[in-house]
Design a protein around this motif. Structure first.
Motif, PDB file in Angstrom:
ATOM      1  N   LYS A  11       0.802  -1.157  -0.066  1.00  9.80           N
ATOM      2  CA  LYS A  11       0.017   0.073  -0.028  1.00  9.80           C
ATOM      3  C   LYS A  11       0.772   1.215   0.068  1.00  9.80           C
ATOM      4  O   LYS A  11       0.314   2.329  -0.400  1.00  9.80           O
ATOM      5  N   SER A  12       2.274   1.171   0.636  1.00 11.91           N
ATOM      6  CA  SER A  12       3.190   2.359   0.376  1.00 11.91           C
ATOM      7  C   SER A  12       3.878   2.400  -0.744  1.00 11.91           C
ATOM      8  O   SER A  12       4.649   3.542  -0.907  1.00 11.91           O
ATOM      9  N   PHE A  13       3.711   1.854  -1.612  1.00 10.53           N
ATOM     10  CA  PHE A  13       4.553   1.593  -2.892  1.00 10.53           C
ATOM     11  C   PHE A  13       4.013   2.465  -4.150  1.00 10.53           C
ATOM     12  O   PHE A  13       2.918   3.118  -4.085  1.00 10.53           O
ATOM     13  N   SER A  14       4.836   3.237  -4.785  1.00 11.13           N
ATOM     14  CA  SER A  14       4.494   4.191  -5.586  1.00 11.13           C
ATOM     15  C   SER A  14       4.310   2.936  -6.923  1.00 11.13           C
ATOM     16  O   SER A  14       4.908   2.058  -7.052  1.00 11.13           O
ATOM     17  N   LYS A  19       6.387  -1.552 -10.266  1.00 12.04           N
ATOM     18  CA  LYS A  19       7.232  -2.077 -11.592  1.00 12.04           C
ATOM     19  C   LYS A  19       8.366  -2.787 -11.410  1.00 12.04           C
ATOM     20  O   LYS A  19       8.938  -3.771 -11.725  1.00 12.04           O
ATOM     21  N   ASP A  20       9.256  -1.897 -10.549  1.00 16.27           N
ATOM     22  CA  ASP A  20      10.646  -2.418  -9.922  1.00 16.27           C
ATOM     23  C   ASP A  20      10.733  -3.856  -9.399  1.00 16.27           C
ATOM     24  O   ASP A  20      11.370  -4.605  -9.333  1.00 16.27           O
ATOM     25  N   THR A  22       8.239  -5.934  -9.554  1.00 22.46           N
ATOM     26  CA  THR A  22       7.899  -7.185 -10.361  1.00 22.46           C
ATOM     27  C   THR A  22       9.077  -7.662 -11.113  1.00 22.46           C
ATOM     28  O   THR A  22       9.545  -8.871 -11.250  1.00 22.46           O
ATOM     29  N   LEU A  23      10.164  -6.754 -11.415  1.00 20.83           N
ATOM     30  CA  LEU A  23      11.629  -7.330 -12.195  1.00 20.83           C
ATOM     31  C   LEU A  23      12.090  -7.950 -10.724  1.00 20.83           C
ATOM     32  O   LEU A  23      13.002  -8.988 -11.252  1.00 20.83           O
ATOM     33  N   PHE A  24      12.108  -7.408  -9.681  1.00 19.89           N
ATOM     34  CA  PHE A  24      13.072  -7.965  -8.585  1.00 19.89           C
ATOM     35  C   PHE A  24      12.443  -9.602  -8.416  1.00 19.89           C
ATOM     36  O   PHE A  24      13.424 -10.375  -8.370  1.00 19.89           O
ATOM     37  N   LEU A  25      11.205  -9.554  -8.423  1.00 17.13           N
ATOM     38  CA  LEU A  25      10.627 -11.054  -8.086  1.00 17.13           C
ATOM     39  C   LEU A  25      10.829 -12.143  -9.196  1.00 17.13           C
ATOM     40  O   LEU A  25      10.896 -13.156  -8.823  1.00 17.13           O
ATOM     41  N   ILE A  26      10.860 -11.622 -10.354  1.00 16.30           N
ATOM     42  CA  ILE A  26      11.082 -12.532 -11.322  1.00 16.30           C
ATOM     43  C   ILE A  26      12.637 -12.757 -11.871  1.00 16.30           C
ATOM     44  O   ILE A  26      12.809 -13.707 -12.423  1.00 16.30           O
ATOM     45  N   SER A  27      13.532 -12.199 -10.794  1.00 14.72           N
ATOM     46  CA  SER A  27      14.804 -12.481 -11.067  1.00 14.72           C
ATOM     47  C   SER A  27      15.145 -13.477 -10.390  1.00 14.72           C
ATOM     48  O   SER A  27      14.952 -13.618  -8.937  1.00 14.72           O
ATOM     49  N   PRO A  28      15.874 -14.670 -10.753  1.00 11.20           N
ATOM     50  CA  PRO A  28      16.079 -15.920  -9.880  1.00 11.20           C
ATOM     51  C   PRO A  28      17.087 -15.623  -8.792  1.00 11.20           C
ATOM     52  O   PRO A  28      17.245 -16.199  -8.039  1.00 11.20           O
ATOM     53  N   PHE A  29      17.939 -14.684  -8.965  1.00 11.33           N
ATOM     54  CA  PHE A  29      18.814 -14.259  -7.934  1.00 11.33           C
ATOM     55  C   PHE A  29      18.168 -13.820  -6.654  1.00 11.33           C
ATOM     56  O   PHE A  29      18.582 -14.051  -5.376  1.00 11.33           O
ATOM     57  N   THR A  32      13.194 -17.500  -6.267  1.00  5.47           N
ATOM     58  CA  THR A  32      13.168 -18.683  -7.137  1.00  5.47           C
ATOM     59  C   THR A  32      11.493 -19.515  -6.909  1.00  5.47           C
ATOM     60  O   THR A  32      11.468 -20.620  -7.565  1.00  5.47           O
ATOM     61  N   ASP A  33      10.487 -18.869  -6.159  1.00  2.00           N
ATOM     62  CA  ASP A  33       9.436 -19.422  -5.995  1.00  2.00           C
ATOM     63  C   ASP A  33       8.324 -18.905  -6.906  1.00  2.00           C
ATOM     64  O   ASP A  33       8.037 -17.617  -6.694  1.00  2.00           O
ATOM     65  N   GLN A  34       7.968 -19.545  -7.970  1.00  2.10           N
ATOM     66  CA  GLN A  34       7.192 -19.018  -9.033  1.00  2.10           C
ATOM     67  C   GLN A  34       5.798 -18.690  -8.478  1.00  2.10           C
ATOM     68  O   GLN A  34       4.872 -17.874  -8.812  1.00  2.10           O
ATOM     69  N   SER A  35       5.260 -19.378  -7.336  1.00  2.00           N
ATOM     70  CA  SER A  35       4.212 -19.061  -6.618  1.00  2.00           C
ATOM     71  C   SER A  35       4.115 -17.877  -5.993  1.00  2.00           C
ATOM     72  O   SER A  35       3.035 -16.985  -6.055  1.00  2.00           O
ATOM     73  N   VAL A  36       5.111 -17.268  -5.413  1.00  4.13           N
ATOM     74  CA  VAL A  36       5.262 -16.086  -5.115  1.00  4.13           C
ATOM     75  C   VAL A  36       4.958 -15.010  -6.138  1.00  4.13           C
ATOM     76  O   VAL A  36       4.408 -13.925  -6.347  1.00  4.13           O
ATOM     77  N   VAL A  37       5.693 -15.340  -7.444  1.00  2.34           N
ATOM     78  CA  VAL A  37       5.535 -14.469  -8.520  1.00  2.34           C
ATOM     79  C   VAL A  37       4.224 -14.382  -9.056  1.00  2.34           C
ATOM     80  O   VAL A  37       3.336 -13.278  -9.191  1.00  2.34           O
ATOM     81  N   ARG A  38       3.386 -15.340  -8.854  1.00  2.00           N
ATOM     82  CA  ARG A  38       1.874 -15.465  -9.451  1.00  2.00           C
ATOM     83  C   ARG A  38       1.014 -14.784  -8.422  1.00  2.00           C
ATOM     84  O   ARG A  38       0.187 -14.274  -8.780  1.00  2.00           O
ATOM     85  N   LEU A  39       1.497 -14.967  -7.146  1.00  2.91           N
ATOM     86  CA  LEU A  39       0.640 -14.351  -6.031  1.00  2.91           C
ATOM     87  C   LEU A  39       0.787 -12.898  -6.160  1.00  2.91           C
ATOM     88  O   LEU A  39      -0.411 -11.875  -6.415  1.00  2.91           O
ATOM     89  N   PHE A  40       2.042 -12.227  -6.476  1.00  4.88           N
ATOM     90  CA  PHE A  40       1.935 -10.954  -6.667  1.00  4.88           C
ATOM     91  C   PHE A  40       1.276 -10.256  -7.855  1.00  4.88           C
ATOM     92  O   PHE A  40       0.563  -9.183  -8.036  1.00  4.88           O
ATOM     93  N   SER A  41       1.382 -11.250  -9.125  1.00  6.09           N
ATOM     94  CA  SER A  41       0.710 -10.886 -10.449  1.00  6.09           C
ATOM     95  C   SER A  41      -0.627 -10.513 -10.095  1.00  6.09           C
ATOM     96  O   SER A  41      -1.390  -9.916 -10.762  1.00  6.09           O
ATOM     97  N   TYR A  42      -1.073 -11.637  -9.400  1.00  5.24           N
ATOM     98  CA  TYR A  42      -2.833 -11.279  -8.914  1.00  5.24           C
ATOM     99  C   TYR A  42      -2.926 -10.260  -8.013  1.00  5.24           C
ATOM    100  O   TYR A  42      -3.825  -9.305  -8.664  1.00  5.24           O
ATOM    101  N   ILE A  43      -2.482 -10.021  -7.125  1.00  7.15           N
ATOM    102  CA  ILE A  43      -2.900  -8.967  -6.207  1.00  7.15           C
ATOM    103  C   ILE A  43      -2.333  -7.532  -6.523  1.00  7.15           C
ATOM    104  O   ILE A  43      -3.203  -6.601  -6.084  1.00  7.15           O
TER     105      ILE A  43
END
Length: 484
Positions: A11-14, A19-20, A22-29, A32-43
Motif C-alpha cells: 500500500k505504501s508503494f509508488s 514495477k521495479d 515485479t522485476l525483482f521477483l522474476i529475477s532468480p537471484f 526462485t518461488d514462482q508461486s510468489v510471482v503468481r501471487l504478486f501478479s494477481y494481487i
C-alpha cells in the motif's frame, strides 16, 4: 478481504516501485518461488487500495495454485514469502537510493577482501558525494565512517602519516555528529516537556550539560583554528538554550551563525536548525511577543525561500506549519503577504485537508481586515476534522462574536468550547492556553456589559501581567476601547 504484512507494505508503494518489484521477483537471484510471482501478479491488480470482493484467500489460492484444493498453511506460507521478498526489495531500494551508503557498504566489503586500491577509489567517491551535499548531521557520521575505513586501510600499508591523519579526521567527524545529534535530542526533550509536560528525570545528558564548560571548549577550538568550530558553537548554543538556559545571547549567537552560513548547510539541516530557532523564539514571546513573532516570521520566510519547510524534500506542507506561518504573518499585520502565501502554498497542503485549512486561513485574514461577518460565514462552512484546528476555529468565532456585539452567541460559544476541551485529548499546554483565553474572554464580556471603570483597570492590569495569554494585544485593545 485479505490483509497482512505483504498488503500493508504494498500500500505504501509508488507505481514505479511496483514495477521495479515485479522485476525483482522474476529475477532468480532474488526469488526462485514462482508461486510468489503468481501471487504478486494477481494481487497487484488491486493496487493501491487492495480492496475487492475477489481479494480473498480462497480466490487468490485458486489463481496461484490452479486445480489444487485450498490449504491454509500453504496460503500463509506464500504470503509470508512474498512479504519477505518485499522486505528484501526495500533494503535494496534504500541502499541504491543512497549512493553514499552504497559505496560505504562496498568499501566495507573491499576492506575485508584487502582490495585497498579499489577501496581508496570507492571511499573517495563516497566522501565527494557527502561533501557536495552540504553540511548535515548524518553527513558527519558518513565522513566518520569513511575515515574509519581509510584508517583501517592505512594499517595494512603501515602508512603512519595516513594512519594518524585518518584517525584524527575520524574522531573529529564523530565529535561533530555527536554534538549535532545531542542538539536534536535536547530539542526533542524540550518539545515533549512543552507539549506534554513530560518529565525525563535525571538523564545523563542533563548532567553532562550542567557540568559542560562550553566557553572554554569553544575557546580552545578557536585557538586551534578548527574549521567546524562555528558549527559547534551554533549547535552548542542551541543545545544549552533548549536544555533550560534561556539566555537571549545564546539565541542571537546561534541565529547569526546559522544565517551567515546558511549556504553551507544541506536542505534537511536548514529545516532542522531553523525549526529549533523557532522553538527558541517561542521562549521569548511571553516577554517580547512583537519582536520574537517577527523573528519567527523571518525564519518561516527563510524556510520557504530555501524550500526547507519539511524534514524531507517535496513533502506536503504540514497543516501545523501552514497555520503557524499564517498566524505569525497576521499577528504582524502582513496582510498582503498572508494573502499571497495562502494562494501560493494551499496546493502544497495534504489533499484531504486542503479546502478546510485554506478556508480557515482565509477566515482569519477576513477577521484581521475587520470583516467579521465574512469570517463567520466561512467558519460556519468549515468541517475540519483535525482536532488541533477545532479550537482555532472556535477561538476565531469568539473574537468575531465579540467584535460584532453578539453577546449571547459569545457566552454560548465560550461555554461550548469549555465542554469541547473536556472531550478532546488536547495537550496540557494547549488546554492551558485555551483555558486562560476563556477566563479573560468571559471577564471581557462581563466588563462590556457593566462598563465598570474600576473593573476595567483591574482587568487591564491582569492582562498586562499575564505572559501566557494568547491574543494579548487584542485583549488590551478591547479593554482600552471600553475604558473610553
Amino acid at each position: 478481504m485479505i490483509n497482512g504484512t505483504a498488503i500493508d507494505l504494498l500500500k505504501s508503494f509508488s507505481k514505479r516501485e511496483l514495477k521495479d518489484l515485479t522485476l525483482f521477483l522474476i529475477s532468480p537471484f532474488h526469488n526462485t518461488d514462482q508461486s510468489v510471482v503468481r501471487l504478486f501478479s494477481y494481487i497487484k491488480k488491486y493496487y493501491p487500495a487492495f480492496e475487492h470482493k475477489d481479494l480473498t484467500k480462497e480466490k487468490i489460492f485458486e489463481e496461484v495454485y490452479r486445480g489444487k484444493k485450498y490449504n491454509e498453511q500453504t496460503m500463509k506460507s506464500v504470503l509470508f514469502n512474498l512479504a519477505g521478498c518485499i522486505k528484501e526489495y526495500l533494503v535494496l531500494h534504500r541502499i541504491y537510493g543512497d549512493p553514499v551508503k552504497k559505496n560505504l557498504l562496498l568499501a566495507d566489503e573491499l576492506l575485508e577482501r584487502e582490495n585497498l586500491k579499489i577501496l581508496g577509489k570507492v571511499t573517495g567517491i563516497a566522501e565527494g558525494i557527502e561533501i557536495s551535499k552540504g553540511i548535515h548531521k548524518e553527513g558527519f557520521y558518513s565522513l566518520h565512517y569513511t575515515d574509519y575505513l581509510k584508517w583501517q586501510a592505512a594499517s595494512f600499508t603501515y602508512d603512519h602519516t595516513a594512519l594518524i591523519r585518518n584517525f584524527v579526521n575520524k574522531s573529529n567527524h564523530f565529535l561533530m555528529y555527536m554534538i549535532m545529534e545531542l542538539m536534536y535530542d535536547v530539542n526533542t526533550m524540550d518539545t515533549f516537556k512543552f507539549n506534554h509536560n513530560t518529565d525525563f528525570g535525571a538523564l545523563p545528558v542533563s548532567k553532562f550539560l550542567c557540568n559542560f564548560d562550553m566557553k572554554s571548549f569553544l575557546n580552545d577550538l578557536n585557538k586551534e583554528g578548527y574549521k567546524y568550530s562555528y558549527i559547534l558553537e551554533m549547535s552548542l548554543s542551541i543545545t544549552m538554550f533548549l536544555a533550560g538556559n534561556y539566555d537571549e545571547k545564546l539565541y542571537v549567537k546561534a541565529s547569526s551563525i546559522f544565517k551567515k552560513n546558511i549556504q553551507a548547510f544541506e536542505q534537511n539541516e536548514i529545516y532542522g536548525i531553523s525549526t529549533m530557532l523557532i522553538n527558541m523564539c517561542r521562549k521569548f514571546e511571553k516577554t517580547d511577543e512583537e519582536k520574537y513573532t517577527r523573528e519567527k516570521f523571518e525564519i518561516y520566510k527563510l524556510q520557504l525561500k530555501k524550500n526547507a519547510y519539511s524534514s524531507y524534500p517535496n513533502a506536503p506542507l504540514t497543516v501545523d506549519k501552514f497555520r503557524n506561518i499564517v498566524n505569525a504573518a497576521l499577528y504582524l499585520k502582513e496582510l498582503k503577504w498572508s494573502e499571497r502565501f495562502i494562494s501560493d502554498f494551499k496546493e502544497m497542503l495534504p489533499e484531504n485537508m486542503r479546502d478546510d485549512v485554506t478556508a480557515l486561513a482565509i477566515a482569519y485574514l477576513h477577521a484581521e481586515k475587520g470583516e467579521y461577518e465574512s469570517a463567520l460565514e466561512i467558519t460556519a462552512k468549515v468541517k475540519i476534522e483535525y482536532f488541533a484546528y477545532k479550537p482555532d476555529l472556535k477561538l476565531l468565532q469568539l473574537r468575531c462574536f465579540y467584535e460584532l456585539g453578539y453577546t449571547e452567541e459569545a457566552f454560548s460559544s465560550a461555554d461550548a468550547l469549555r465542554h469541547f476541551m473536556k472531550s478532546q485529548s488536547l495537550s496540557s499546554s494547549k488546554q492551558r492556553t485555551i483555558q486562560i483565553f476563556l477566563n479573560y474572554y468571559l471577564r471581557l464580556l462581563k466588563l462590556r456589559i457593566s462598563h465598570d471603570k474600576h473593573t476595567a483597570l483591574i482587568l487591564l492590569k491582569d492582562v498586562n501581567n499575564n505572559h501566557t495569554l494568547s491574543s494579548k494585544n487584542w485583549f488590551l485593545k478591547k479593554i482600552e476601547e471600553l475604558k473610553q
